[in-house]
Design an enzyme around this catalytic site. Sequence first.
Site, PDB file in Angstrom:
ATOM      1  N   ASP A   1       0.484  -1.237   0.121  1.00  0.00           N
ATOM      2  CA  ASP A   1       0.514  -0.005   0.265  1.00  0.00           C
ATOM      3  C   ASP A   1       0.835   1.186   0.484  1.00  0.00           C
ATOM      4  OD1 ASP A   1      -2.442   1.644   0.348  1.00  0.00           O
ATOM      5  OD2 ASP A   1      -1.099   1.874   2.331  1.00  0.00           O
TER       6      ASP A   1
ATOM      7  N   TYR B   1       2.981   9.856   0.157  1.00  0.00           N
ATOM      8  CA  TYR B   1       4.361   9.393   2.024  1.00  0.00           C
ATOM      9  C   TYR B   1       5.699   9.743   0.923  1.00  0.00           C
ATOM     10  CZ  TYR B   1      -0.263   5.933   3.606  1.00  0.00           C
ATOM     11  OH  TYR B   1      -1.032   6.138   4.105  1.00  0.00           O
TER      12      TYR B   1
ATOM     13  N   LYS C   1      -4.204   6.266  -3.144  1.00  0.00           N
ATOM     14  CA  LYS C   1      -5.005   6.729  -2.841  1.00  0.00           C
ATOM     15  C   LYS C   1      -5.026   8.362  -3.765  1.00  0.00           C
ATOM     16  CE  LYS C   1      -4.015   4.767   1.484  1.00  0.00           C
ATOM     17  NZ  LYS C   1      -2.517   4.756   1.459  1.00  0.00           N
TER      18      LYS C   1
ATOM     19  N   GLY D   1      -1.647   0.730  11.136  1.00  0.00           N
ATOM     20  CA  GLY D   1      -1.545   1.190  12.769  1.00  0.00           C
ATOM     21  C   GLY D   1      -2.121   0.022  13.809  1.00  0.00           C
TER      22      GLY D   1
ATOM     23  N   ASN E   1      -1.442   0.645  17.207  1.00  0.00           N
ATOM     24  CA  ASN E   1      -0.902   1.975  17.684  1.00  0.00           C
ATOM     25  C   ASN E   1      -0.371   3.070  18.098  1.00  0.00           C
ATOM     26  OD1 ASN E   1      -3.577   0.913  19.512  1.00  0.00           O
ATOM     27  ND2 ASN E   1      -4.389   2.133  19.146  1.00  0.00           N
ATOM     28  N   SER E   2       0.145   3.466  16.691  1.00  0.00           N
ATOM     29  CA  SER E   2       1.830   4.426  16.314  1.00  0.00           C
ATOM     30  C   SER E   2       2.343   3.909  17.047  1.00  0.00           C
ATOM     31  CB  SER E   2       1.342   5.937  16.548  1.00  0.00           C
ATOM     32  OG  SER E   2       0.033   5.893  16.616  1.00  0.00           O
ATOM     33  N   GLY E   3       2.324   3.121  17.755  1.00  0.00           N
ATOM     34  CA  GLY E   3       3.780   2.362  18.791  1.00  0.00           C
ATOM     35  C   GLY E   3       3.253   1.971  20.114  1.00  0.00           C
TER      36      GLY E   3
ATOM     37  N   LEU F   1       1.740  -0.222  21.545  1.00  0.00           N
ATOM     38  CA  LEU F   1       1.531  -1.921  21.592  1.00  0.00           C
ATOM     39  C   LEU F   1       2.524  -2.723  20.782  1.00  0.00           C
ATOM     40  CD1 LEU F   1      -2.616  -1.728  20.212  1.00  0.00           C
ATOM     41  CD2 LEU F   1      -1.364  -2.505  22.440  1.00  0.00           C
ATOM     42  N   ALA F   2       3.349  -1.946  20.866  1.00  0.00           N
ATOM     43  CA  ALA F   2       4.534  -2.454  20.387  1.00  0.00           C
ATOM     44  C   ALA F   2       6.433  -2.288  21.114  1.00  0.00           C
ATOM     45  CB  ALA F   2       5.376  -2.223  18.592  1.00  0.00           C
TER      46      ALA F   2
END
Length: 340
Positions: A54, A59, A85, A237, A240-242, A244-245
């Site tokens: 994608d 970007y 997009k 995501g 959630n931008s980080g 959860l990592a």
Amino acid sequence: MKTRHFDRIGNGGITFTELGFGTAPLGNLYRAISDEDANATLEAAWATGCRYFDTAPLYGLGLSETRLNPFLRRRKRDDYVLSSKVGRIMRVAPPDQRTGIGKFFETPSRREVYDYSYDGVMRSFEASLERLGVDRIDILFVHDVDIFTHGSKEASDARIEEFMSSGYYGLLSLRDQGVIKAFGGGINEWQVAQTLAERGDFDLFLLAGRYTLLEQEALQSFLPLCQKRGIGIVLGGPYNSGVLATGPKPGAFYNYSEAPKEILDRVARIEAVCERHNVRLIEAALQFPLQHPSVMSVIPGGQRPAEVESNRALLDTKIPVALWADLKQEGLMRADAPTA
């Protein structure tokens, strides 16, 4: 890698790999990387079995698409799925007036011009074909008609009206002619995605987060609507931008900003449940969205081969059913969230 076939309107459909690759990081998002490093990351993604890529004009202000160009030219076109997009036209600008200063680094000097009209959609599509060097894009998403991007519900509603009265018919025509296989929206808020779904004949939505181990409010109405209408979801995501990592570390990011204390506390409680079952937080986070029947692919992205390879390895972890049950029991997951 496992695949999921999507064919909403009987046109042969699209076969997604469960893990896709989101190429925003290859547009020098937050830090600059070399062309060689970008290509090495794409090669690593391919080696893992990933066949869905994608991208978007935004970007790297075209850089992500141009970096995909030489990589995709070495592949047979039927061997991968490609989405981009529409909704922004990239215009040449003085370097100090380019879009994304402080967010995208070492990019072409371009500024975004929002254009959700029929002509704007067609111009954006044509420009993406040229930057990518391909003769076909499988999926086009209308990009960012949401509150997060435009600053208010009123501004978002105005962009939705602009698109639905004009650009929407461009995407509909491209799909009906078989030029693209499917179209949808790349959206930051499920509520806005639901508004679009209720007003038009959309195939897919690319949600940036909004259905993750941390937040499942989309189950209130949007995801049931998707199931009813056969609409597919691509989930960007998943971390959630980080947060959860990385886990609930000070300075962890949540939805593009520093995570507030209540989010860090909730993540800490989720992580504690995961640890009881000998599962890493990041493993549960990546696998959770894939359990919903509408989710076709999860696209975490990455800037380094190691990140891509790590994401692939996370899919192989066996998650005990009891983990999901405990999260629900402790009020850390919606009871109606689909789990194995």
